[in-house]
Design an enzyme around this catalytic site. Structure first.
Site, mmCIF file in Angstrom:
data_model
loop_
_atom_site.group_PDB
_atom_site.id
_atom_site.type_symbol
_atom_site.label_atom_id
_atom_site.label_comp_id
_atom_site.label_asym_id
_atom_site.label_seq_id
_atom_site.Cartn_x
_atom_site.Cartn_y
_atom_site.Cartn_z
ATOM 1 N N GLY A 6 0.809 -1.226 0.000
ATOM 2 C CA GLY A 6 0.000 0.000 0.000
ATOM 3 C C GLY A 6 0.835 1.264 0.000
ATOM 4 O O GLY A 6 0.341 2.342 -0.299
ATOM 5 N N HIS A 7 2.108 1.128 0.357
ATOM 6 C CA HIS A 7 2.950 2.319 0.505
ATOM 7 C C HIS A 7 4.220 2.114 -0.291
ATOM 8 O O HIS A 7 5.265 1.801 0.279
ATOM 9 C CB HIS A 7 3.243 2.545 1.994
ATOM 10 C CG HIS A 7 3.812 3.903 2.297
ATOM 11 N ND1 HIS A 7 5.109 4.249 2.062
ATOM 12 C CD2 HIS A 7 3.240 5.001 2.844
ATOM 13 C CE1 HIS A 7 5.330 5.498 2.447
ATOM 14 N NE2 HIS A 7 4.206 5.982 2.932
ATOM 15 N N PHE A 8 4.235 2.289 -1.623
ATOM 16 C CA PHE A 8 3.069 2.610 -2.436
ATOM 17 C C PHE A 8 2.956 1.548 -3.520
ATOM 18 O O PHE A 8 3.988 0.939 -3.860
ATOM 19 C CB PHE A 8 3.224 3.996 -3.070
ATOM 20 C CG PHE A 8 3.265 5.133 -2.086
ATOM 21 C CD1 PHE A 8 2.083 5.646 -1.563
ATOM 22 C CD2 PHE A 8 4.464 5.673 -1.677
ATOM 23 C CE1 PHE A 8 2.109 6.710 -0.673
ATOM 24 C CE2 PHE A 8 4.489 6.733 -0.770
ATOM 25 C CZ PHE A 8 3.317 7.254 -0.260
#
Lengths: 158, 93
Positions: free
Chosen positions: A37-39
């Site tokens: 999610g990051h990223f």
């Protein structure tokens, strides 16, 4: 580092309680769900985890300074500067110095570098309390041993 | 030469962004000036540094919690100034 478990310090390289300083190693893992999610497609170590990593570095120094009898809880982060990106697989050197030992609190200056280049730094304040539960103290001692915190030095230092 | 109170008041004004004129010797740091415990750590740090002392915050807190002292004794600024003077005197003794 085990990011998902907030175990961010791999090894204590040097602890000098007289000078009030500590140096640790921390390798960013090659893979982590956090990077999904990051990223997406551009994995970066989250800045908040870099700050947490600095806090844990300073925290271990305080745990040792207080002979594993007191727990430092994060209270304030000031002048945090995230100077460059940190990516999976990078080997970090984390450092902290004690700037003031107060009654029930401590002020520290912490930083992280990678390949000799400063990555981030911050002034970090902790509240110091007794361990809320015996089990917590036991687990912290186990973790201290696992990362090579020189416990015998901590227990004999005055 | 500034008094202990002046030094403490200046620290509070700068640390907590409180107008210096509103900080009086009879001001209670918590009840009148609205300083919370986290902000007070910054104040304690600055006072410790300015006077070369270590204010025994934990001991003071314990005394208040056990009913052995009131918060006025440590948080009314003229009283806090007296406590700081006592600590400075004890350091030099």
């Amino acid at each position: 580092m085990r990011l998902e478990y907030f175990m961010l310090i791999d090894r204590v390289v040097r602890l000098d309680l007289g000078a009030g300083s500590i140096t640790c190693e921390a390798k960013v893992p090659d893979n982590s769900t956090i990077f999904e999610g990051h990223f997406p497609g551009y994995p970066l170590m989250p800045g908040v985890l870099l700050i947490e990593c600095m806090a844990q570095t300073a925290g271990w120094m305080l745990v040792a300074a207080h002979k594993l009898q007191r727990m430092p809880f994060l209270a304030a982060v000031k002048d945090a500067k995230l100077r460059s990106f940190v990516t999976p697989g990078q080997q970090l050197l984390t450092e902290a110095v004690l700037s003031h030992s107060g009654s029930g609190y401590a002020m520290t200056e912490a930083s992280i570098s990678c390949e000799g280049k400063l990555v981030c730094n911050a002034d970090i304040t902790f509240r110091l309390t007794g361990f809320p539960t015996p089990g917590f103290a036991t687990e912290m001692r186990k973790r201290a041993e696992a990362i090579g915190l020189p416990i015998s030095e901590a227990l004999t230092n005055d | 030469m500034s008094t202990t109170f002046d030094t403490i008041a200046n620290i509070i004004a700068e640390t907590c962004d409180i107008p210096r004129d509103s900080i009086k010797p009879e001001s209670h740091a918590i009840n009148d000036l609205g300083i919370d415990s986290l902000d007070f750590l910054d104040i304690a740090f600055a006072i410790d540094k300015a006077f070369g002392i270590k204010m025994p915050l934990e001991q003071w807190t314990q005394e208040v919690n056990e009913g052995k002292a009131t918060t006025d004794r440590y948080f009314v600024l003229k009283n806090l100034s007296d406590r700081v003077d006592e600590l400075v005197a004890a350091k030099g003794a």
